[in-house]
Design an enzyme around this catalytic site. Structure first.
Site, short mmCIF file in Angstrom:
data_model
loop_
_atom_site.label_atom_id
_atom_site.label_comp_id
_atom_site.label_asym_id
_atom_site.label_seq_id
_atom_site.Cartn_x
_atom_site.Cartn_y
_atom_site.Cartn_z
N SER A 79 -11.33 -16.34 -40.15
CA SER A 79 -10.60 -16.09 -38.92
C SER A 79 -9.12 -15.82 -39.23
O SER A 79 -8.82 -14.89 -39.97
CB SER A 79 -10.79 -17.26 -37.95
OG SER A 79 -10.39 -16.90 -36.64
N GLU A 108 -19.69 -12.90 -32.86
CA GLU A 108 -18.35 -13.50 -32.92
C GLU A 108 -17.87 -14.00 -31.56
O GLU A 108 -17.25 -15.05 -31.44
CB GLU A 108 -17.34 -12.46 -33.44
CG GLU A 108 -17.55 -11.99 -34.86
CD GLU A 108 -17.01 -12.94 -35.90
OE1 GLU A 108 -16.59 -14.06 -35.55
OE2 GLU A 108 -17.01 -12.56 -37.09
N HIS A 155 -18.82 -17.13 -34.17
CA HIS A 155 -17.61 -17.27 -34.97
C HIS A 155 -17.55 -18.65 -35.63
O HIS A 155 -17.77 -19.66 -34.99
CB HIS A 155 -16.39 -17.07 -34.06
CG HIS A 155 -15.08 -16.99 -34.76
ND1 HIS A 155 -14.71 -15.91 -35.52
CD2 HIS A 155 -14.04 -17.86 -34.82
CE1 HIS A 155 -13.50 -16.10 -36.00
NE2 HIS A 155 -13.06 -17.28 -35.59
#
Length: 504
Positions: free
Chosen positions: A194, A318, A412
């Site tokens: 990330s 995600e 995610h």
């Protein structure tokens, strides 16, 4: 009695813990505490210490809301400005040769997170791959990613790109010291997830990081987050307004105000921008023409980025995590309309929507939002960097049954569990309680074997072909894993040329 182990670094002796399988050193300073007149300044050298410094427990996480520094269901790490530290995990078994080094950069949107999270310890990765794992803290939010340099005076200067400079300082520490821990300073892989993955791509575009690492792995990188100087100034002035500070008073006020008051006001300003301008992100490195000369996407395209091998990819789902817990990512039709309107207008919006059959159904909109923030710029990185260095693309598709039933899918950050060998930890067992354990174990093997092969040699396993613009071979990490050529081609073409909109 706890067994300890002392190591002599360039700054003094540090004492860590000796376990049965690994050796650990925690919260070793890699720069001076950025407090007082060093607040909002580039990291400065550590002042050497006499005697032995205890490095058996974690110190402070970077300044942030306490929930961001959560390290257990009911436990948060203490936070503070004196946070520029790193951790080293090494196999306890002796080695006849220096070991490869893997340096992890945590995520959290550049506003939250800590290297003290148990999953990030790297113990399982270190033992399985016979590598040294390093993790770092770096300044976040107000103190790492707001550029107050416009308000510098000769008596009180401010620097830009503080979080990025911290990461470079940590890598300089690795180059100077990791040999004492059994690591090879000539074989360093940086990896992150990330915002940590964005840090990886930013470091590839940062001249000061040249030679400090030799390959990179970027997991779910929002790769075109960056601010122009004009945007950074606009945002910094917005932060001053929220703090009720006149520009002429900024040098004194930013030095003397309490860290928590600054943090809270800037966090609110960040939140306002995220809510009002979906798709933009104001807490990000600044393309200042100096420390970061170009936006990373541009550096990859013109070949000025460091030409090191790169693994980069995203997760299939995600957006689901953000749709459930953080509504600032554009995952609703209204948010996507606002973001796409600012990116290119009605024609672009029609083109993208046409590539997502079923839109504006909720599931399709969430997939589109995740692709917009993560997959779209990842393709741009691959297209640019593959012309100048070896690139390997992946998409992570596997989700245990519990993640599917909860509506998350391969969301995610789910990939962090198998990457760090967490399938057999309590968290991994909860996620696989409803089914999917064997598949998750297979995915863990896939991630770790490829990540470790890459750290040793600069190439993943032979089953993973290199990415080129001609074939666009992509490893689909699933159970079983496979290779696809140019997956989701229609969507890729629809996003072509789209960039994060500027702040307004």
């Amino acid at each position: 009695m706890v067994a300890t182990i002392d190591i002599t670094t360039a700054d003094g002796i540090v004492r860590g813990r000796r376990g049965r399988r690994v050796l650990r050193w925690r919260s070793i300073p890699y720069a001076a505490p950025p407090v007082g007149d060093l607040r909002f300044r580039a990291p400065q050298p550590v002042r050497p210490w006499p005697g032995v410094r205890e490095a058996t427990d974690f110190g402070l996480a970077a300044m942030q809301h306490r929930d961001g520094a959560r390290i257990g269901p009911r436990q948060s790490q203490a936070t503070g400005e004196d946070c520029l530290t790193l951790n080293v995990t090494a196999p306890a078994a002796p080695s006849s040769a220096p070991r490869p080094v893997m340096v992890f950069i945590h995520g959290g949107g550049y506003v939250l997170g800590t290297s003290a999270l148990g999953l990030y310890s790297g113990a399982r990765l270190a033992v399985r791959g016979d590598v040294i794992v390093v993790s770092m803290n770096y300044r976040l939010g107000a103190f790492g990613y707001v550029d107050f340099s416009e308000f510098s005076t000769p008596e009180r200067p401010f620097d830009s790109n503080l979080g990025l400079r911290d990461q470079v300082a940590a890598l300089e520490w690795v180059r100077r010291n990791i040999g004492a821990f059994g690591g090879d300073p000539g074989n360093v892989t940086i990896f992150g997830e990330s915002a940590g993955a964005h840090a990886v791509v930013s470091l590839l575009a940062t001249p000061a990081a040249a030679g400090l690492f030799h390959r990179g792995i970027a997991q779910s990188a929002p790769a075109d987050w960056s601010m122009t100087t004009a945007e950074a100034r606009y945002f910094a002035r917005s932060c001053l307004e929220k703090l009720d500070i006149a520009p002429e008073d900024a040098p004194a006020a930013l030095t003397t105000l309490s860290a928590n008051d600054i943090r809270k006001s800037v966090d609110r300003t960040i939140g306002t921008v995220l809510w009002e301008q979906p798709g933009s992100f104001p807490a990000a490195p600044v393309v200042d023409g100096d420390y970061l000369p170009k936006a990373p996407i541009e550096a990859f395209a013109d070949g000025s980025a460091h030409a090191v091998p790169l693994i980069i990819g995203t997760n299939r789902d995600e957006g689901t995590l953000f749709q459930r817990f953080d509504r600032t990512l554009p995952t609703t039709p209204d948010q996507l309309h606002a973001a796409l309107a600012r990116c290119g207008g009605e024609d672009l919006e029609k083109r993208v929507i046409a590539a997502y059959p079923g839109y504006p159904a909720k599931k399709t909109a969430v997939r589109m939002g995740g692709d917009f923030v993560f997959w779209r710029p990842t393709v741009a990185v691959l297209e640019g960097h593959s012309r100048h260095a070896s690139c390997y693309a992946y998409r992570y598709d596997f989700a245990p049954r519990a993640a599917q039933l909860a509506g998350f899918g391969a969301t995610h950050a789910l990939d962090l569990i198998p990457v760090f060998g967490g399938v057999d930890t309590p968290v991994g067992r909860v996620i696989t309680a409803a089914g999917g354990y064997r598949g998750f174990r297979a995915v863990q093997d896939e991630f770790q074997e490829n990540w470790l092969a890459f750290a040793r040699t600069g190439r993943p396993l032979d089953s993973w072909p290199e990415y080129t613009e001609q074939r666009r071979s992509t490893r689909i990490i699933d159970s079983p894993a496979r290779v696809e050529v140019d997956p989701e081609k229609a969507k890729r073409l629809a996003w072509e040329g789209v960039r994060v909109p500027a702040l307004q």
